[in-house]
Design a protein around this motif. Structure first.
Motif, PDB file in Angstrom:
ATOM      1  N   ASP A  44       0.817  -1.209   0.000  1.00 12.06           N
ATOM      2  CA  ASP A  44       0.000   0.000   0.000  1.00 12.06           C
ATOM      3  C   ASP A  44       0.855   1.265   0.000  1.00 12.06           C
ATOM      4  O   ASP A  44       0.570   2.242   0.684  1.00 12.06           O
ATOM      5  N   LYS A  60      -8.481  -4.639   1.352  1.00  8.93           N
ATOM      6  CA  LYS A  60      -7.880  -4.612   0.021  1.00  8.93           C
ATOM      7  C   LYS A  60      -6.484  -4.003   0.097  1.00  8.93           C
ATOM      8  O   LYS A  60      -6.270  -3.006   0.788  1.00  8.93           O
ATOM      9  N   HIS A  61      -5.543  -4.610  -0.643  1.00  4.67           N
ATOM     10  CA  HIS A  61      -4.152  -4.150  -0.619  1.00  4.67           C
ATOM     11  C   HIS A  61      -3.560  -4.171  -2.017  1.00  4.67           C
ATOM     12  O   HIS A  61      -3.959  -4.974  -2.863  1.00  4.67           O
ATOM     13  N   THR A  90      -2.854  -6.922  -6.603  1.00  2.58           N
ATOM     14  CA  THR A  90      -4.002  -6.401  -5.856  1.00  2.58           C
ATOM     15  C   THR A  90      -4.795  -7.595  -5.357  1.00  2.58           C
ATOM     16  O   THR A  90      -5.066  -8.538  -6.110  1.00  2.58           O
ATOM     17  N   THR A  92      -7.641  -8.868  -1.879  1.00  2.00           N
ATOM     18  CA  THR A  92      -8.396  -8.592  -0.663  1.00  2.00           C
ATOM     19  C   THR A  92      -8.204  -9.771   0.268  1.00  2.00           C
ATOM     20  O   THR A  92      -8.412 -10.921  -0.131  1.00  2.00           O
ATOM     21  N   ALA A 133      -7.107 -12.460  -7.074  1.00  2.20           N
ATOM     22  CA  ALA A 133      -5.985 -11.519  -7.059  1.00  2.20           C
ATOM     23  C   ALA A 133      -5.624 -11.207  -8.505  1.00  2.20           C
ATOM     24  O   ALA A 133      -5.896 -11.985  -9.403  1.00  2.20           O
TER      25      ALA A 133
END
Length: 151
Positions: A44, A60-61, A90, A92, A133
């Motif tokens: 992030d 979410k990251h 990306t 979650t 992802a």
């Protein structure tokens, strides 16, 4: 002698309360495990040190990764390093989830270079179930962000 006296029972109670708060704060984290040829550079947007496992809070990251591996043609060959630019994952994550990133089999330098151009990987949970992802190159990420801005 001391102006501050604390009984053993109060000290034990305070220590127990502190320990339970400390453990409770870490118990909601998810764990992200990587193969040896992937390194997390940032989560992030925050830089991280190079460890095999990383803790993520639920939610979410965007994880910035870098691929690197060495390929030798024969035993006398010192090898050739294949390194990617930044790759962005990306995903979650849920609370207390243990996730494993899995790369496709990359046995040759050509396969590694093909992976870097068009990265694909799998993220699985502790039960071996796939976790949604997406991984993309820096250019793909920028194009995706621009497309979202235009909507």
């Amino acid at each position: 002698m001391s102006a501050y006296k604390i009984s053993a029972s109060r000290f034990s109670a305070a220590l127990l309360m502190f320990a339970s708060l400390f453990m409770a704060s870490g118990s909601f984290a998810a764990e992200l495990n990587l193969p040896d040829n992937l390194v997390i550079k940032a989560i992030d947007g925050q830089a991280v040190s190079n460890f095999d496992r990383h803790q993520l809070s639920a939610g979410k990251h965007i994880v910035e990764l870098k691929y690197r591996d060495i390929f030798a043609v024969n035993a006398d060959d010192s090898g050739s390093w294949v390194k990617s630019g930044p790759l962005y994952l990306t995903l979650t994550v849920a609370e207390q989830q243990s996730l494993q990133l899995q790369l496709p089999t990359l046995d040759t330098e050509a396969e590694a270079n093909a992976f870097i151009r068009s990265p694909e990987l799998k993220v699985v949970d502790e039960a071996g179930q796939a976790v949604p992802a997406e991984i993309m190159t820096h250019g793909d990420l920028m194009a995706d962000w621009l497309a979202q801005l235009r909507r």
